[in-house]
Design an enzyme around this catalytic site. Structure first.
Site, PDB file in Angstrom:
ATOM      1  N   TYR A  11       0.821  -1.211   0.056  1.00  0.00           N
ATOM      2  CA  TYR A  11      -0.159  -0.125  -0.065  1.00  0.00           C
ATOM      3  C   TYR A  11       0.773   1.013   0.018  1.00  0.00           C
ATOM      4  CZ  TYR A  11      -4.169  -2.666   0.672  1.00  0.00           C
ATOM      5  OH  TYR A  11      -5.482  -3.529   0.526  1.00  0.00           O
ATOM      6  N   ILE A  12       1.919   1.386   0.608  1.00  0.00           N
ATOM      7  CA  ILE A  12       2.894   2.465   0.567  1.00  0.00           C
ATOM      8  C   ILE A  12       4.049   2.311  -0.537  1.00  0.00           C
ATOM      9  CG2 ILE A  12       4.584   3.567   1.967  1.00  0.00           C
ATOM     10  CD1 ILE A  12       1.523   4.023   2.890  1.00  0.00           C
ATOM     11  N   THR A 118       6.677   1.880   9.764  1.00  0.00           N
ATOM     12  CA  THR A 118       6.572   2.563  11.101  1.00  0.00           C
ATOM     13  C   THR A 118       7.115   1.555  11.871  1.00  0.00           C
ATOM     14  OG1 THR A 118       4.358   3.474  10.304  1.00  0.00           O
ATOM     15  CG2 THR A 118       4.820   3.001  12.816  1.00  0.00           C
ATOM     16  N   LYS A 203       6.028   9.423  14.283  1.00  0.00           N
ATOM     17  CA  LYS A 203       5.004   8.820  13.476  1.00  0.00           C
ATOM     18  C   LYS A 203       3.937   8.175  14.483  1.00  0.00           C
ATOM     19  CE  LYS A 203       2.835   6.242  10.822  1.00  0.00           C
ATOM     20  NZ  LYS A 203       2.217   6.544   9.657  1.00  0.00           N
ATOM     21  N   ARG A 210      -4.988  10.132  16.918  1.00  0.00           N
ATOM     22  CA  ARG A 210      -6.149  10.039  16.339  1.00  0.00           C
ATOM     23  C   ARG A 210      -6.945   8.946  17.056  1.00  0.00           C
ATOM     24  NH1 ARG A 210      -8.533  11.949  11.788  1.00  0.00           N
ATOM     25  NH2 ARG A 210      -9.330  10.305  10.268  1.00  0.00           N
ATOM     26  N   HIS A 241     -17.192  24.909  18.765  1.00  0.00           N
ATOM     27  CA  HIS A 241     -16.184  25.812  19.588  1.00  0.00           C
ATOM     28  C   HIS A 241     -14.872  25.629  18.926  1.00  0.00           C
ATOM     29  CE1 HIS A 241     -13.389  26.659  22.938  1.00  0.00           C
ATOM     30  NE2 HIS A 241     -14.568  26.925  23.653  1.00  0.00           N
ATOM     31  N   CYS A 257      -2.601   0.843  10.923  1.00  0.00           N
ATOM     32  CA  CYS A 257      -1.867   1.981  11.522  1.00  0.00           C
ATOM     33  C   CYS A 257      -2.619   2.276  13.140  1.00  0.00           C
ATOM     34  CB  CYS A 257      -2.374   3.162  10.798  1.00  0.00           C
ATOM     35  SG  CYS A 257      -1.215   2.832   8.978  1.00  0.00           S
ATOM     36  N   TYR A 311     -11.851  -1.680   6.403  1.00  0.00           N
ATOM     37  CA  TYR A 311     -11.747  -0.984   7.608  1.00  0.00           C
ATOM     38  C   TYR A 311     -12.161   0.350   7.622  1.00  0.00           C
ATOM     39  CZ  TYR A 311      -7.550   1.860   6.615  1.00  0.00           C
ATOM     40  OH  TYR A 311      -6.679   2.674   6.040  1.00  0.00           O
TER      41      TYR A 311
HETATM   42  N1  SAJ Z   1     -12.331   6.230  12.495  1.00  0.00           N
HETATM   43  C1  SAJ Z   1     -13.378   6.479  13.213  1.00  0.00           C
HETATM   44  N2  SAJ Z   1     -13.611   7.758  13.696  1.00  0.00           N
HETATM   45  C2  SAJ Z   1     -13.031   8.825  13.272  1.00  0.00           C
HETATM   46  C3  SAJ Z   1     -12.065   8.676  12.156  1.00  0.00           C
HETATM   47  C4  SAJ Z   1     -11.349   7.334  11.961  1.00  0.00           C
HETATM   48  O1  SAJ Z   1     -13.829   5.546  13.794  1.00  0.00           O
HETATM   49  O2  SAJ Z   1     -13.184   9.802  13.510  1.00  0.00           O
HETATM   50  C5  SAJ Z   1     -11.681   4.978  12.118  1.00  0.00           C
HETATM   51  C6  SAJ Z   1     -11.836   4.438  10.546  1.00  0.00           C
HETATM   52  O3  SAJ Z   1     -13.372   4.145  10.340  1.00  0.00           O
HETATM   53  C7  SAJ Z   1     -10.742   3.231  10.745  1.00  0.00           C
HETATM   54  C8  SAJ Z   1      -9.739   3.905  11.534  1.00  0.00           C
HETATM   55  O4  SAJ Z   1     -10.420   4.665  12.288  1.00  0.00           O
HETATM   56  O5  SAJ Z   1     -11.202   2.178  11.159  1.00  0.00           O
HETATM   57  C9  SAJ Z   1      -8.474   4.474  10.830  1.00  0.00           C
HETATM   58  O6  SAJ Z   1      -8.868   5.188   9.866  1.00  0.00           O
HETATM   59  P1  SAJ Z   1      -8.117   6.574   9.611  1.00  0.00           P
HETATM   60  O7  SAJ Z   1      -8.917   7.222   8.387  1.00  0.00           O
HETATM   61  O8  SAJ Z   1      -8.395   7.480  10.791  1.00  0.00           O
HETATM   62  O9  SAJ Z   1      -6.699   6.361   9.313  1.00  0.00           O
HETATM   63  P2  SAJ Z   1      -5.703   5.403   8.296  1.00  0.00           P
HETATM   64  O10 SAJ Z   1      -5.364   4.097   9.326  1.00  0.00           O
HETATM   65  O11 SAJ Z   1      -6.389   5.108   7.121  1.00  0.00           O
HETATM   66  O12 SAJ Z   1      -4.487   6.191   8.233  1.00  0.00           O
HETATM   67  C10 SAJ Z   1      -3.811   6.820   9.271  1.00  0.00           C
HETATM   68  C11 SAJ Z   1      -3.257   8.128   9.011  1.00  0.00           C
HETATM   69  N3  SAJ Z   1      -3.056   9.002  10.186  1.00  0.00           N
HETATM   70  C12 SAJ Z   1      -3.617   9.827  10.780  1.00  0.00           C
HETATM   71  O13 SAJ Z   1      -4.241  10.603  10.164  1.00  0.00           O
HETATM   72  C13 SAJ Z   1      -2.821  10.434  12.074  1.00  0.00           C
HETATM   73  C14 SAJ Z   1      -2.534   8.466   7.732  1.00  0.00           C
HETATM   74  O14 SAJ Z   1      -2.230   9.576   7.610  1.00  0.00           O
HETATM   75  C15 SAJ Z   1      -1.152   7.560   8.083  1.00  0.00           C
HETATM   76  O15 SAJ Z   1      -0.188   7.699   7.189  1.00  0.00           O
HETATM   77  C16 SAJ Z   1      -1.541   6.193   8.310  1.00  0.00           C
HETATM   78  O16 SAJ Z   1      -2.689   6.070   9.312  1.00  0.00           O
HETATM   79  C17 SAJ Z   1      -0.365   5.236   8.668  1.00  0.00           C
HETATM   80  O17 SAJ Z   1       0.287   4.591   7.416  1.00  0.00           O
HETATM   81  O18 SAJ Z   1       0.164   5.174   9.717  1.00  0.00           O
END
Ligand code: SAJ
Length: 426
Positions: A11-12, A118, A203, A210, A241, A257, A311
């Site tokens: 993927y990367i 990572t 990282k 998040r 806010h 991740c 996911y």
């Molecule tokens: N999710 C929630 N609620 C939210 C946001 C996301 O439940 O408000 C869930 C999603 O449905 C999913 C999971 O979190 O199951 C992760 O999704 P995501 O969109 O937050 O992130 P990833 O895993 O696709 O990508 C993250 C990103 N990191 C951050 O935003 C800090 C991306 O920039 C990184 O490059 C990636 O991890 C990575 O490769 O580490």
């Protein structure tokens, strides 16, 4: 630098290879799976990512990307292999070690090694560096070593590879500078140079930030169910806010991740990382929580149809998907079927598949689901019950068709007054 090697074309690794190739850097990809090598060498891709196929096709045609199962000597090596967790939440660094060993067999004076995967804190210095030095060359003296973690979001990878800023941690300043020079081939965002340990932790902290925030949203969803509030409204208004930026609740946190990286910090500092560990547990507990909720709404033996099992939305990646776990829980009491347009195993015709179903679950908010003909679904299902784990559906329209709609973070099904409020904010 005109020729590099990328170890791991997933993927990367593959999009990164495509970006280098499109900007004049020849890439020799290394991939352990022969079928993936064959596919890439014929200009095809094995993952879903917008704009990637065109880039790879062009690069292969021009001879700018080749893929092999063997690593050959080049000037720079980028490690982009997976770093999963073991069953007891410890970092599995075996792919990283294997890649470093391959490089140690061909590395020469003046080469550059970059770890993009990572990794857990201290991995670059304590694990990778000794393997690379096993042939007698010294990191920072004879060759350059840097950690440059990827930060891109699936679905937006090509854009973000070019435009995101990057953290580049070097074993020494020269190593970081060398890595910066290489990435300058396609990175338009800022590149911040630092030491290798800081880059590793930075990282991990981004994804942990998040994950912890999503755990807060998921906990709030449960609180709202107890207090008979609608979490989606609470979050929407709280976010008005200027200094509040709440994330959204859902069926849990998946992917390679967020569901993985925080554990690396917990493993490295278990006494201190209490909040991080608890957040992981809260998010991992969401599928079970939703399952228990459904058990209160639906009789055992009923038929459930889950829409979406990746996911998150609009990706073809099922790693750590909370929907897999939810479906496993549900199968203890119900007959479960799954549809997902991105997964061949779960393809089919929604309208045929929903026939005789007692509940539909929105597991993932794929954009295709916006076009579902709910009137047709209403005719085919046995009971018109929906659990929308993503607050994705148009509640008013579905209630007109007689559906009962349940949502995470809302104690009962939506009543008409709330529907009015809900839709007024869309
Ligand atoms: N999710 C929630 N609620 C939210 C946001 C996301 O439940 O408000 C869930 C999603 O449905 C999913 C999971 O979190 O199951 C992760 O999704 P995501 O969109 O937050 O992130 P990833 O895993 O696709 O990508 C993250 C990103 N990191 C951050 O935003 C800090 C991306 O920039 C990184 O490059 C990636 O991890 C990575 O490769 O580490």
């Amino acid at each position: 630098m005109r020729e590099i090697s990328i170890i791991g074309l997933g993927y990367i690794g593959l999009p990164t290879a495509a970006m280098f190739a499109a900007n004049g850097v020849k890439v020799r990809g290394v991939e352990i799976k022969e079928e993936i090598c064959r596919s890439i060498n014929s200009g095809n891709i094995h993952i879903h990512e917008p704009h990637l196929k065109e880039l790879v096709q062009q690069a292969v045609l021009k001879g700018m990307i080749t893929c092999s199962t063997r690593l050959e000597s080049v000037e720079a090596y980028i490690i982009a292999v997976p770093t999963p967790i073991t069953e007891n939440q410890k970092a599995d660094l075996s792919y990283i070690c294997a890649a470093a060993e391959q490089i140690s067999a061909v590395i020469k004076k003046g080469d550059l090694v970059i770890i993009e995967s990572t990794v857990s804190p201290g991995c670059s210095v304590n694990l990778v560096k000794p393997i690379l030095e096993s042939g007698g060359l010294k990191a920072g003296v004879d060759f350059y070593l840097a950690h440059c973690p990827e930060r891109v979001m699936l679905g937006r990878v090509i854009y973000e590879l070019a435009h995101n800023s990057r953290i580049i941690g070097g074993i020494n300043h020269e190593s970081a500078e060398k890595a910066r020079e290489l990435y300058a081939a396609f990175v338009k965002g800022e590149m911040y140079l630092t030491d290798i340990n800081t880059a590793e932790l930075c990282k991990l902290v981004e994804n942990t930030y998040r994950d912890v925030n999503i755990a807060l949203a998921n906990e709030l969803a449960k609180i709202c169910e107890r207090l008979d509030c609608n979490v989606w409204e609470v979050i929407e208004f709280a976010n008005k806010h200027p200094r509040v930026h709440m994330h959204h609740p859902g069926p849990g946190v998946g992917g390679h991740c967020l569901a993985v990286d925080p554990w690396f910090i917990v493993q490295a500092a278990p006494e201190e990382a209490k909040l991080i560990s608890l957040a992981r547990q809260i998010n991992d507990g969401m599928p079970e929580y939703i399952y228990q909720r459904i058990r209160k709404i639906l009789d055992p033996g009923s038929r459930i149809f889950i829409l979406g099992c990746t996911y998150k939305a609009d990706v073809d990646d099922v790693r750590e998907s909370p929907i897999s776990l939810l479906s496993k829980c549900l199968k203890q009491d119900y007959q479960v079927e799954i549809y997902d347009p991105y997964i061949a195993e779960y393809s089919g015709n929604i309208y045929e598949m929903c026939r005789g179903m007692d509940m539909m679950i929105i597991g993932v908010n794929h954009h295709q689901f916006k076009n579902i003909d709910w009137e047709l679904v209403a005719k085919n299902v046995r009971q018109k019950k929906i659990m929308d784990t993503r607050n994705f559906l148009n509640v008013r329209q579905l209630q007109h068709l007689g559906f009962e709609i349940y949502s995470v973070g809302k104690s009962e099904q939506y009543d008409s007054d709330e529907v009015f409020k809900h839709n007024a904010q869309e």
